[in-house]
Design a protein around this motif. Structure first.
Motif, PDB file in Angstrom:
ATOM      1  N   HIS A  60       0.593  -1.486   0.440  1.00 35.14           N
ATOM      2  CA  HIS A  60       0.291  -0.041   0.019  1.00 35.14           C
ATOM      3  C   HIS A  60       0.999   1.342   0.312  1.00 35.14           C
ATOM      4  CE1 HIS A  60      -3.666  -1.980  -0.168  1.00 35.14           C
ATOM      5  NE2 HIS A  60      -3.801  -2.304   1.323  1.00 35.14           N
ATOM      6  N   GLY A  81     -11.833   5.981  -7.465  1.00 36.95           N
ATOM      7  CA  GLY A  81     -11.983   4.523  -7.365  1.00 36.95           C
ATOM      8  C   GLY A  81     -10.455   4.130  -6.264  1.00 36.95           C
ATOM      9  N   GLY A  83     -11.109   3.134  -2.953  1.00 37.10           N
ATOM     10  CA  GLY A  83     -11.018   2.249  -2.095  1.00 37.10           C
ATOM     11  C   GLY A  83     -10.768   3.166  -0.483  1.00 37.10           C
ATOM     12  N   PHE A  86      -5.841   4.336  -1.535  1.00 40.79           N
ATOM     13  CA  PHE A  86      -4.382   4.391  -2.474  1.00 40.79           C
ATOM     14  C   PHE A  86      -4.230   4.462  -3.449  1.00 40.79           C
ATOM     15  CE2 PHE A  86      -4.793   1.871   1.702  1.00 40.79           C
ATOM     16  CZ  PHE A  86      -3.669   2.583   2.092  1.00 40.79           C
ATOM     17  N   ASP A 104     -14.538   7.746  -4.367  1.00 42.89           N
ATOM     18  CA  ASP A 104     -15.150   6.288  -4.753  1.00 42.89           C
ATOM     19  C   ASP A 104     -16.239   6.396  -4.632  1.00 42.89           C
ATOM     20  OD1 ASP A 104     -13.508   4.065  -4.429  1.00 42.89           O
ATOM     21  OD2 ASP A 104     -15.666   3.574  -4.275  1.00 42.89           O
ATOM     22  N   SER A 105     -17.210   5.752  -5.269  1.00 47.16           N
ATOM     23  CA  SER A 105     -18.458   4.770  -4.372  1.00 47.16           C
ATOM     24  C   SER A 105     -19.100   4.766  -3.556  1.00 47.16           C
ATOM     25  CB  SER A 105     -19.360   4.126  -6.452  1.00 47.16           C
ATOM     26  OG  SER A 105     -18.066   3.105  -6.441  1.00 47.16           O
ATOM     27  N   THR A 106     -18.100   3.438  -2.667  1.00 44.99           N
ATOM     28  CA  THR A 106     -18.558   3.530  -1.603  1.00 44.99           C
ATOM     29  C   THR A 106     -17.972   4.561  -0.351  1.00 44.99           C
ATOM     30  OG1 THR A 106     -17.978   1.662  -2.571  1.00 44.99           O
ATOM     31  CG2 THR A 106     -17.978   1.401  -0.191  1.00 44.99           C
ATOM     32  N   LYS A 109     -15.569   3.860   2.600  1.00 48.20           N
ATOM     33  CA  LYS A 109     -14.384   4.089   2.395  1.00 48.20           C
ATOM     34  C   LYS A 109     -13.971   5.730   2.162  1.00 48.20           C
ATOM     35  CE  LYS A 109     -14.143  -0.258  -0.014  1.00 48.20           C
ATOM     36  NZ  LYS A 109     -14.073  -0.960  -1.659  1.00 48.20           N
ATOM     37  N   ARG A 131     -19.198   8.064  -8.217  1.00 52.52           N
ATOM     38  CA  ARG A 131     -19.671   7.783  -8.782  1.00 52.52           C
ATOM     39  C   ARG A 131     -18.442   8.834 -10.651  1.00 52.52           C
ATOM     40  NH1 ARG A 131     -20.668   2.637  -9.581  1.00 52.52           N
ATOM     41  NH2 ARG A 131     -19.898   2.522 -11.761  1.00 52.52           N
ATOM     42  N   ALA A 132     -17.623   8.144 -10.987  1.00 54.49           N
ATOM     43  CA  ALA A 132     -16.541   8.933 -11.421  1.00 54.49           C
ATOM     44  C   ALA A 132     -16.783   9.730 -12.421  1.00 54.49           C
ATOM     45  CB  ALA A 132     -15.138   8.253 -12.058  1.00 54.49           C
ATOM     46  N   GLU A 133     -18.138   8.308 -12.998  1.00 56.00           N
ATOM     47  CA  GLU A 133     -18.988   9.101 -14.620  1.00 56.00           C
ATOM     48  C   GLU A 133     -19.900  10.078 -14.499  1.00 56.00           C
ATOM     49  OE1 GLU A 133     -18.510   6.350 -12.896  1.00 56.00           O
ATOM     50  OE2 GLU A 133     -20.467   5.157 -13.252  1.00 56.00           O
ATOM     51  N   ARG A 149      -5.730   3.058  -8.877  1.00 53.12           N
ATOM     52  CA  ARG A 149      -4.509   2.175  -8.906  1.00 53.12           C
ATOM     53  C   ARG A 149      -6.179   0.889  -8.764  1.00 53.12           C
ATOM     54  NH1 ARG A 149      -1.316  -0.115  -4.021  1.00 53.12           N
ATOM     55  NH2 ARG A 149      -3.136  -1.039  -3.481  1.00 53.12           N
ATOM     56  N   ALA A 150      -5.415  -0.230  -9.458  1.00 52.77           N
ATOM     57  CA  ALA A 150      -6.795  -1.745  -9.613  1.00 52.77           C
ATOM     58  C   ALA A 150      -8.164  -0.983  -9.172  1.00 52.77           C
ATOM     59  CB  ALA A 150      -6.716  -1.948  -8.499  1.00 52.77           C
ATOM     60  N   TYR A 233     -22.379   4.356 -17.476  1.00 48.60           N
ATOM     61  CA  TYR A 233     -21.155   2.957 -16.605  1.00 48.60           C
ATOM     62  C   TYR A 233     -21.134   1.838 -17.964  1.00 48.60           C
ATOM     63  CZ  TYR A 233     -17.503   0.065 -14.397  1.00 48.60           C
ATOM     64  OH  TYR A 233     -16.648  -0.926 -14.147  1.00 48.60           O
TER      65      TYR A 233
HETATM   66  N1  SAM Z   1      -7.207   2.467  -5.071  1.00 47.97           N
HETATM   67  C1  SAM Z   1      -7.564   1.123  -4.323  1.00 47.97           C
HETATM   68  C2  SAM Z   1      -6.330   0.434  -4.529  1.00 47.97           C
HETATM   69  O1  SAM Z   1      -5.751   0.154  -5.437  1.00 47.97           O
HETATM   70  O2  SAM Z   1      -6.790  -0.101  -2.805  1.00 47.97           O
HETATM   71  C3  SAM Z   1      -9.129   0.366  -4.394  1.00 47.97           C
HETATM   72  C4  SAM Z   1      -9.142  -0.601  -5.327  1.00 47.97           C
HETATM   73  S1  SAM Z   1     -10.615  -0.979  -5.167  1.00 47.97           S
HETATM   74  C5  SAM Z   1     -10.313  -2.927  -6.036  1.00 47.97           C
HETATM   75  C6  SAM Z   1     -11.863  -0.716  -6.417  1.00 47.97           C
HETATM   76  C7  SAM Z   1     -12.346   0.335  -6.363  1.00 47.97           C
HETATM   77  O3  SAM Z   1     -12.964   1.376  -7.339  1.00 47.97           O
HETATM   78  C8  SAM Z   1     -13.752   0.544  -5.671  1.00 47.97           C
HETATM   79  O4  SAM Z   1     -13.744   0.971  -3.932  1.00 47.97           O
HETATM   80  C9  SAM Z   1     -15.059   0.189  -5.936  1.00 47.97           C
HETATM   81  O5  SAM Z   1     -16.262   1.238  -5.082  1.00 47.97           O
HETATM   82  C10 SAM Z   1     -13.863   1.201  -7.014  1.00 47.97           C
HETATM   83  N2  SAM Z   1     -14.969   2.401  -7.823  1.00 47.97           N
HETATM   84  C11 SAM Z   1     -15.563   0.991  -9.137  1.00 47.97           C
HETATM   85  N3  SAM Z   1     -16.001   1.402 -10.563  1.00 47.97           N
HETATM   86  C12 SAM Z   1     -16.421   3.754  -9.881  1.00 47.97           C
HETATM   87  C13 SAM Z   1     -16.165   4.081 -10.274  1.00 47.97           C
HETATM   88  N4  SAM Z   1     -16.654   4.137 -11.655  1.00 47.97           N
HETATM   89  N5  SAM Z   1     -16.823   4.994  -9.740  1.00 47.97           N
HETATM   90  C14 SAM Z   1     -16.113   5.444  -8.127  1.00 47.97           C
HETATM   91  N6  SAM Z   1     -15.500   4.406  -7.968  1.00 47.97           N
HETATM   92  C15 SAM Z   1     -15.287   3.066  -8.815  1.00 47.97           C
END
Ligand code: SAM
Length: 241
Positions: A60, A81, A83, A86, A104-106, A109, A131-133, A149-150, A233
């Motif tokens: 991380h 995104g 999370g 990170f 992030d959408s959650t 977090k 959500r980014a979009e 990332r990821a 999306y």
């Molecule tokens: N970037 C962090 C990391 O590397 O630890 C989190 C990675 S996690 C696997 C993916 C994250 O992307 C999730 O928390 C999810 O909610 C977020 N996510 C996915 N699509 C998204 C979107 N369109 N807009 C905002 N967040 C999104």
């Protein structure tokens, strides 16, 4: 792990990975606090699969700051995104000149990031649930740098990040070792969205018992993203550009 052992470990791992210049006593203390908060909060709800200090420092913290030197001074940056934060929280610690938005959408977090930033006395980071979009509708081309990332394959990520990136700004995609395959799949779309490849960095992150291959793709935005992007999306995923 106590603070002294943590400090020794982070110094050693950052040194093994050529990242020592990003650390000092104050930053190392913030990383210690962040690691402790992450481990404690993770017992209450699932934030990360990595739960030991050694893994947190390598996967991380060190991984996140590999992009720190690529960010121009006094930039605004969005982490799409993010999370549990990170790469944005570690970047906020090592680059206090950069103004960071973590997206992030959650909500849980995002709440974690905002409360942690307060505890760490980081005033250069704010986290937003969206959500980014959707966020791009009101924050189009607002950031000097976008990163992620990821989150998704590059041919999906490009449409989430580039509409948020200013003209002449950078999109920094943090990828594992299959970046080239993703780049070939995404390059036409990236060009349609107004950007082109500036540089690729390949990095092997290591501690005493493991090594991880990483690729960082940096794109420069040369022209405005056409107004029809980002799409919703399901369209982005169904028909990547
Ligand atoms: N970037 C962090 C990391 O590397 O630890 C989190 C990675 S996690 C696997 C993916 C994250 O992307 C999730 O928390 C999810 O909610 C977020 N996510 C996915 N699509 C998204 C979107 N369109 N807009 C905002 N967040 C999104």
């Amino acid at each position: 792990m106590n603070k002294k052992d943590f400090t020794e470990l982070i110094n050693k791992i950052f040194e093994q990975n050529g990242l020592s210049d990003l650390l000092n006593e104050e930053k190392s203390e913030k990383f210690y606090k962040l690691s402790s908060i992450l481990i404690e909060t993770n017992k209450l709800f699932n934030l990360t699969a990595i739960t030991d200090e050694k893994g947190i420092i390598l996967k991380h913290f060190a991984d996140s700051v590999t992009i720190a030197r690529l960010i121009p001074e006094h930039s605004t940056l969005i982490d799409v995104g993010c999370g549990a934060g990170f790469p944005s929280l570690p970047i906020a610690i090592v680059r206090n000149d950069v103004k960071i938005t973590s997206l992030d959408s959650t909500a849980k977090k995002i709440n974690f990031i905002n409360s942690t930033a307060k505890e760490l006395e980081l005033d250069n980071i704010v986290a937003i649930t969206a959500r980014a979009e959707d966020f791009a509708k009101t924050n189009r081309e607002k950031f000097d740098v976008s990163t992620s990332r990821a989150v998704a394959r590059l041919n999906i990520l490009d449409e989430l990040c580039l509409p948020l990136t200013k003209k002449n700004g950078l999109f920094i995609a943090m990828k594992s070792s299959r970046g080239e395959e993703e780049y070939n799949e995404a390059k036409n779309g990236i060009s349609k969205l107004g950007a082109n490849l500036l540089q690729i960095s390949s990095i092997t992150l290591k501690n005493d018992d493991e090594s991880l291959d990483r690729e960082i793709y940096v794109f420069k935005k040369h022209s405005a993203t056409p107004v029809q992007y980002p799409r919703n999306y399901s369209q982005i995923c169904k028909k990547p550009l």
